[in-house]
Design an enzyme around this catalytic site. Structure first.
Site, PDB file in Angstrom:
ATOM      1  N   LYS A 154      36.377   8.124 -26.014  1.00  0.00           N
ATOM      2  CA  LYS A 154      35.344   8.981 -25.402  1.00  0.00           C
ATOM      3  C   LYS A 154      35.354  10.292 -26.178  1.00  0.00           C
ATOM      4  O   LYS A 154      36.352  11.013 -26.168  1.00  0.00           O
ATOM      5  CB  LYS A 154      35.673   9.211 -23.923  1.00  0.00           C
ATOM      6  CG  LYS A 154      34.670  10.131 -23.212  1.00  0.00           C
ATOM      7  CD  LYS A 154      34.973  10.173 -21.710  1.00  0.00           C
ATOM      8  CE  LYS A 154      34.146  11.207 -20.976  1.00  0.00           C
ATOM      9  NZ  LYS A 154      34.575  11.366 -19.567  1.00  0.00           N
ATOM     10  N   TRP A 155      34.250  10.565 -26.879  1.00  0.00           N
ATOM     11  CA  TRP A 155      34.155  11.742 -27.758  1.00  0.00           C
ATOM     12  C   TRP A 155      33.363  12.810 -27.011  1.00  0.00           C
ATOM     13  O   TRP A 155      32.156  12.713 -26.871  1.00  0.00           O
ATOM     14  CB  TRP A 155      33.445  11.344 -29.055  1.00  0.00           C
ATOM     15  CG  TRP A 155      33.328  12.425 -30.089  1.00  0.00           C
ATOM     16  CD1 TRP A 155      32.612  13.584 -30.001  1.00  0.00           C
ATOM     17  CD2 TRP A 155      33.922  12.443 -31.393  1.00  0.00           C
ATOM     18  NE1 TRP A 155      32.724  14.314 -31.150  1.00  0.00           N
ATOM     19  CE2 TRP A 155      33.522  13.631 -32.029  1.00  0.00           C
ATOM     20  CE3 TRP A 155      34.748  11.552 -32.086  1.00  0.00           C
ATOM     21  CZ2 TRP A 155      33.914  13.971 -33.325  1.00  0.00           C
ATOM     22  CZ3 TRP A 155      35.137  11.882 -33.380  1.00  0.00           C
ATOM     23  CH2 TRP A 155      34.723  13.082 -33.986  1.00  0.00           C
ATOM     24  N   ASP A 156      34.054  13.841 -26.553  1.00  0.00           N
ATOM     25  CA  ASP A 156      33.423  14.851 -25.702  1.00  0.00           C
ATOM     26  C   ASP A 156      33.093  16.116 -26.507  1.00  0.00           C
ATOM     27  O   ASP A 156      33.625  16.326 -27.613  1.00  0.00           O
ATOM     28  CB  ASP A 156      34.382  15.196 -24.548  1.00  0.00           C
ATOM     29  CG  ASP A 156      33.646  15.618 -23.287  1.00  0.00           C
ATOM     30  OD1 ASP A 156      32.463  15.987 -23.376  1.00  0.00           O
ATOM     31  OD2 ASP A 156      34.269  15.574 -22.208  1.00  0.00           O
TER      32      ASP A 156
ATOM     33  N   CYS B 288      29.832  11.995 -25.236  1.00  0.00           N
ATOM     34  CA  CYS B 288      29.792  12.749 -23.980  1.00  0.00           C
ATOM     35  C   CYS B 288      29.607  14.206 -24.362  1.00  0.00           C
ATOM     36  O   CYS B 288      30.072  14.641 -25.420  1.00  0.00           O
ATOM     37  CB  CYS B 288      31.123  12.551 -23.241  1.00  0.00           C
ATOM     38  SG  CYS B 288      31.287  13.506 -21.722  1.00  0.00           S
TER      39      CYS B 288
ATOM     40  N   TRP C 132      23.309  20.682 -16.565  1.00  0.00           N
ATOM     41  CA  TRP C 132      24.521  19.907 -16.320  1.00  0.00           C
ATOM     42  C   TRP C 132      24.385  19.224 -14.955  1.00  0.00           C
ATOM     43  O   TRP C 132      23.935  19.828 -13.988  1.00  0.00           O
ATOM     44  CB  TRP C 132      25.759  20.820 -16.343  1.00  0.00           C
ATOM     45  CG  TRP C 132      26.989  20.081 -15.917  1.00  0.00           C
ATOM     46  CD1 TRP C 132      27.713  19.202 -16.672  1.00  0.00           C
ATOM     47  CD2 TRP C 132      27.607  20.127 -14.624  1.00  0.00           C
ATOM     48  NE1 TRP C 132      28.742  18.681 -15.926  1.00  0.00           N
ATOM     49  CE2 TRP C 132      28.704  19.240 -14.663  1.00  0.00           C
ATOM     50  CE3 TRP C 132      27.336  20.809 -13.450  1.00  0.00           C
ATOM     51  CZ2 TRP C 132      29.537  19.032 -13.578  1.00  0.00           C
ATOM     52  CZ3 TRP C 132      28.158  20.601 -12.360  1.00  0.00           C
ATOM     53  CH2 TRP C 132      29.256  19.727 -12.435  1.00  0.00           C
TER      54      TRP C 132
ATOM     55  N   ASP D 206      27.798  13.737 -15.645  1.00  0.00           N
ATOM     56  CA  ASP D 206      28.953  13.864 -14.749  1.00  0.00           C
ATOM     57  C   ASP D 206      28.537  13.626 -13.302  1.00  0.00           C
ATOM     58  O   ASP D 206      29.386  13.471 -12.422  1.00  0.00           O
ATOM     59  CB  ASP D 206      29.568  15.267 -14.864  1.00  0.00           C
ATOM     60  CG  ASP D 206      30.413  15.411 -16.119  1.00  0.00           C
ATOM     61  OD1 ASP D 206      30.830  14.380 -16.673  1.00  0.00           O
ATOM     62  OD2 ASP D 206      30.651  16.554 -16.556  1.00  0.00           O
TER      63      ASP D 206
ATOM     64  N   ASN E  46      32.079  20.147 -25.179  1.00  0.00           N
ATOM     65  CA  ASN E  46      31.833  20.852 -23.921  1.00  0.00           C
ATOM     66  C   ASN E  46      31.417  22.313 -24.006  1.00  0.00           C
ATOM     67  O   ASN E  46      31.728  23.083 -23.099  1.00  0.00           O
ATOM     68  CB  ASN E  46      33.076  20.742 -23.035  1.00  0.00           C
ATOM     69  CG  ASN E  46      33.156  19.391 -22.359  1.00  0.00           C
ATOM     70  OD1 ASN E  46      32.160  18.871 -21.872  1.00  0.00           O
ATOM     71  ND2 ASN E  46      34.336  18.787 -22.355  1.00  0.00           N
TER      72      ASN E  46
HETATM   73  C1  GLA Z   1      33.486  16.854 -19.530  1.00  0.00           C
HETATM   74  C2  GLA Z   1      33.079  15.410 -19.319  1.00  0.00           C
HETATM   75  C3  GLA Z   1      33.890  14.798 -18.220  1.00  0.00           C
HETATM   76  C4  GLA Z   1      35.359  14.922 -18.520  1.00  0.00           C
HETATM   77  C5  GLA Z   1      35.709  16.374 -18.755  1.00  0.00           C
HETATM   78  C6  GLA Z   1      37.140  16.531 -19.224  1.00  0.00           C
HETATM   79  O1  GLA Z   1      33.077  17.649 -18.491  1.00  0.00           O
HETATM   80  O2  GLA Z   1      31.715  15.322 -19.042  1.00  0.00           O
HETATM   81  O3  GLA Z   1      33.537  13.440 -18.055  1.00  0.00           O
HETATM   82  O4  GLA Z   1      35.671  14.141 -19.651  1.00  0.00           O
HETATM   83  O5  GLA Z   1      34.872  16.964 -19.739  1.00  0.00           O
HETATM   84  O6  GLA Z   1      37.488  17.837 -19.432  1.00  0.00           O
END
Ligand code: GLA
Length: 733
Positions: free
Chosen positions: A482-484, A532, A204, A554, A486
């Site tokens: 923006k499709w995240d 993302c 990351w 990020d 995580n």
């Molecule tokens: C991830 C993305 C960030 C942001 C956060 C929001 O970390 O990489 O750009 O969108 O989630 O929680």
């Protein structure tokens, strides 16, 4: 025709403009790989180097043992595709278990077919063609008579690019189940292992750093077991001849069009021959093929370059931006300058704050406002509400639609963040459907960023995602998503998959995701989708089939970004790389760098801002306004043409990247510095790929330069401070 077949000798010669790929049928039934590399005219004498091979302790293949021959051990000879269960004891490309418990696969060659163009792969992302003349596809049919397993190898060979795509389809023509334990999409045996290996490693906030290491007998393996292609390694590797550099020498690049668990590597054998492989990771993988069923492995793309790593990258860039990316944004180099509120506000925003940001953003030339995480359910921290995709009433009193309208009224377009594949334990969705998260009955469920992963193997979950996305996207004038994503997959199991198929869940997850994305892309062709995953995790070729661009990292610090963008550019074109300017000191790394350098670095991708613009000083706002105007004047150069990595950031000097517009008339030259030198003086930096006979005017000045001089003597770069950068634009006269 890019595929030539010598019917008599049963030799297949695949030719792209600069490369040849040759294999043949050996004996009655086997396929021997003969060559992959710079284009040659004829296969004669390619086998001379194979004949000396005495058995040398290697086992003789059963098919040939009765001949008493010592020259046909498949442990030594280069194979077209390797199987477990033969004397070829190198890493097999294919490994299966049959109903009687046996694991031997020994298919024989049955025939071939050549068709113009390239088939799409059912349910999977893949490179495509737009007309039949672009490429031809060779199918090789193999059949294991004992078990009824049929394998079809597909090779699509491009006429005007040094690209061969490959995949394998398994089909059960037998009467009993077949459990596929490993099925590589690509395998190539090279006659030597005199290579350097190049791959992209990361984490990351430091994604895709280039690592180049000599290949040794220990071999090499890049992989993911995290359920997504992840930050650690990219589904890419390259083999480079020792003398190969950015612009010279032979390089083989391999990229996997897949976003889940993968493995790609090189085995160097006892004869110092290299076997390259790439496919779904066989770790925790088993795919049951019932009689009549088929399985298609994802696509692997092989690129040959005799013009170094840069040549390889440009081939990938052109292919991916025109024949993997799709839809109306594919050819739209003029995408909006955006501002995203994430680093500026995190979860702590109100509608008023967002509108204050938008007003100033509009003033300085921003075109699109993106509202990030925190707009839904009761999400005020990263601990709730994923799955509850309705507006956070306190933050957005008039809902998303109300805010979007107000943003539009200010003259900006509006975009929105989602993390559709996730569910928070503290959410209405999880309370209603606890079984919709991936889990294994009777076991605990690990959380990642306080969240679970939805079980995308289930049709009802796929439908739910399509439904809430559709409702949201139809409820307001949203032009960008923006499709995240995580977290990683843990406790990989699905209540809807039978016990004997549980080891299919990771791959079924990807198939479910691809299906959801396909439906949404078809339903919303006018929306710009940016992928993302904790920054730039899962930024792979599979995702580029669905997402127009991808948030690269990020990490927006100008030094770290040079490494990230250099590595990303090995395969991905600049048009796909989301790249924003954020504040100083950088929130993650605390470095302070000039705004102009952060700007030029971000302009080498899809440009935008990621900061609380209401806190910028008037001087900063003036500079941002100038940056927006400048970027709009050069984005076509950056995104339409070709990129040359002139200097790596790996030294004290920073990266230098050159972009030549599609028509060859304009050049953008971005030059960065890392650490300043004491008693410094201007240094010359040689540009590349210009027209030596042309004259180039430095935009904004009366200075005219000789193309040959810029290439062979170089442009004088005035000393820069720590972490600074410049961009020069030249127009051909
Ligand atoms: C991830 C993305 C960030 C942001 C956060 C929001 O970390 O990489 O750009 O969108 O989630 O929680």
């Amino acid at each position: 025709m890019s595929i030539k077949v010598n019917e008599q000798e049963k030799v297949f010669h695949l030719q792209t403009p600069d490369s040849s790929y040759i294999f043949r049928v050996y004996g009655k039934s086997r396929l021997l790989h003969l060559y992959y590399g710079k284009k040659i005219n004829d296969h004669a004498h390619l086998e001379d180097s194979l004949r000396w091979f005495g058995a040398g302790g290697a086992s003789i293949d059963a098919e040939f043992a009765h001949l008493g021959s010592k020259s046909v051990s498949f442990d030594i000879l280069p194979q077209e595709y390797g199987f477990f269960g033969s004397p070829d004891l190198r890493k097999p490309a294919f490994h299966a278990q049959y109903a009687d418990g046996s694991r031997i696969t020994c298919p024989v060659y049955e025939g071939y077919r050549i068709t113009p163009s390239k088939p799409r792969l059912e349910g999977l992302p893949s490179v495509y063609t737009e007309n039949d003349s672009e490429c031809d596809t060779l199918e090789i049919f193999m059949k294991d008579e004992v078990t009824g397993l049929r394998l079809t190898y597909l090779y699509s060979v491009f006429n005007d690019r040094d690209v061969i795509t490959r995949t394998v389809i398994a089909h059960n023509e037998g009467k009993q189940n077949i459990d596929i334990k490993a099925i590589m999409s690509l395998m190539i045996d090279f006659k030597d292992d005199d290579f350097d290996l190049i791959h992209l490693e990361g984490n990351w906030a430091r994604e895709r750093h280039v690592e180049r290491v000599p290949l040794s007998r220990m071999g090499a393996n890049v992989y993911s077991r995290r359920g997504l292609s992840a930050h650690d390694h990219s589904p890419f590797l390259a083999l480079a001849r020792k003398n190969a550099d950015e612009e010279h020498g032979d390089v083989y690049g391999f990229s996997f069009v897949y976003s889940g668990n993968f493995e790609a590597g090189v085995e160097s054998d006892r004869y110092n021959q290299a076997r390259v492989y790439m496919g779904i990771n066989s770790f925790d993988f088993n795919w049951r093929l019932e009689p009549g069923q088929s399985f298609t492995a994802p696509e692997a793309v092989a690129v040959f370059s005799s013009k170094g790593l840069g040549g390889m990258s440009r081939t990938f860039h052109k292919l991916y931006k025109s024949r993997l990316c799709r839809g109306k944004f594919r050819d739209k180099v003029e995408r909006p300058v955006l501002i995203n509120n994430w680093e500026g506000t995190r979860f702590a925003f109100t509608e008023e704050k967002i509108l204050d940001m938008a007003k100033i953003a509009k003033r300085v030339g921003v075109e699109l406002f993106v509202l990030d995480d925190g707009w839904f359910g009761k999400r005020d921290e990263a601990d709730s509400s994923l799955g509850d995709w309705y507006p956070h009433k306190e933050k957005l009193p008039d809902g998303v639609a109300g805010l979007a309208k107000k943003i539009n009224d200010l003259g900006l377009d509006f975009g929105l963040w989602f993390e559709p594949e996730m569910v928070s334990p503290d959410s209405d969705l999880y309370r209603a459907h606890p079984d919709w998260a991936l889990h294994v009955e009777g076991r605990g469920m690990s959380q990642g960023r306080n969240q679970y992963v939805l079980d995308l193997t289930r049709k009802e979950v796929q439908d739910y995602i399509v439904k809430f996305m559709t409702e949201n996207l139809e409820s307001a004038p949203i032009v960008y998503v923006k499709w995240d994503y995580n977290r990683h997959l843990t406790e990989v199991g699905s209540a809807s998959v039978p016990p004997e198929r549980q080891a299919e869940v990771s791959h079924r997850y990807m198939l479910g995701l691809y299906s959801v994305l396909e439906r949404l892309r078809a339903r919303f062709p006018d929306i710009l989708f940016e992928g993302c995953s904790g920054g730039g995790g899962r930024f792979d070729a599979g995702m580029l089939y669905y997402f127009d661009q991808y948030w690269t990292s990020d990490m927006t610090d100008v030094v770290e970004r040079q490494f990230i963008q250099e590595g990303t550019s090995m395969v991905m074109p600049a048009i796909t790389m989301g790249s924003h300017v954020s504040i100083c000191p950088n929130v993650h790394i605390k470095r302070v760098s000039p705004l102009r350098a952060r700007g030029y670095c971000a302009m080498c991708g899809q440009f935008g801002y990621e900061l609380d613009i209401t806190k910028c000083s008037e001087e900063e706002l003036d500079e941002i306004a100038e940056q927006s105007v400048f970027y709009k004047s050069i984005r076509e150069i950056i995104h339409s043409g070709e990129m040359y990595r002139v200097r790596s950031p790996k030294g004290r000097d920073g990266a230098a990247w050159e972009y030549i517009s599609e028509d060859g008339k304009s050049v953008a030259f971005a030059v960065f510095n890392i650490l300043a030198y004491p008693s410094n003086y201007p240094r010359r930096l040689r540009m590349t790929a210009l027209d030596p006979d042309a004259r180039y005017r430095l935009r904004g000045t009366d200075e005219v330069y000789d193309g040959a001089m810029l290439m062979y003597s170089g442009l004088a770069i005035q000393p820069m401070d720590d972490f600074d950068g410049q961009m020069f634009i030249f127009d051909k006269e």
